[in-house]
Write a protein that holds these residues in place. Structure first.
Motif: not given
Length: 170
Positions: A130-148
């Motif tokens: 998810l972090d890679m996907l967000l960074e690749g889209s120009g979006i700041t990754p979110i912090g801690r998160c669960n599966q939902e």
């Protein structure tokens, strides 16, 4: 890319994953909320955006739209029944969120669950993916998160038109 503010929800009986995404600013916020907290949150966002040019759209994952039943692959009848009960309760939460949105005249839609094609257990997306996907889209990754929460983020990105496919670097 859509201009709506998107609230995407991965329903769960205890706490639903919720992602709020603004495609215009690429602002993303994810958290998990109980059903009463979720309804309060949606209503507050809808009221706050009522006089703006950015309408709100609530996207609710609707597992009940899938036609298959995989519960019989489990470890016996009791186990299959417990899984079926849990899944059914989540489906009911999904439908109830839609009813609340309809009652409060908040635009919403049900969305079939996205394909599970990631590296995590049962094809679920991992935090790293998810972090890679967000960074690749120009979006700041979110912090801690669960599966939902991760699933809600994917729903929001999908609805916004951001591609969910990552190309691997060689």
């Amino acid at each position: 890319m859509r201009k709506n503010i998107i609230i995407a929800i991965d329903p769960d009986v205890e706490k639903s994953g919720v992602a709020t995404f603004s495609p215009a600013t690429l602002g993303l916020f994810a958290h998990s909320l109980t059903l009463p907290e979720l309804i309060d949150y949606i209503r507050a966002k809808h009221s706050a955006l009522a006089d703006t040019t950015q309408p709100l759209l609530v996207v609710i994952e609707a597992g009940w739209m899938n036609g298959s039943n995989h519960h019989l692959k489990s470890k016996g009848q009791y186990h299959a029944a417990k899984i079926g009960e849990h899944v059914g309760r989540n489906h009911e939460i999904s439908m109830q969120i839609g009813k609340f949105c309809e009652h409060y005249q908040i635009p919403y839609e049900f969305k079939r669950p996205l394909k599970k094609c990631w590296k995590g257990k049962d094809g679920k997306i991992t935090k790293e993916e998810l972090d890679m996907l967000l960074e690749g889209s120009g979006i700041t990754p979110i912090g801690r998160c669960n599966q939902e929460m991760r699933d809600a983020v994917l729903l929001a990105l999908d609805k916004s038109g951001i591609p969910l496919i990552m190309k691997r670097k060689r």
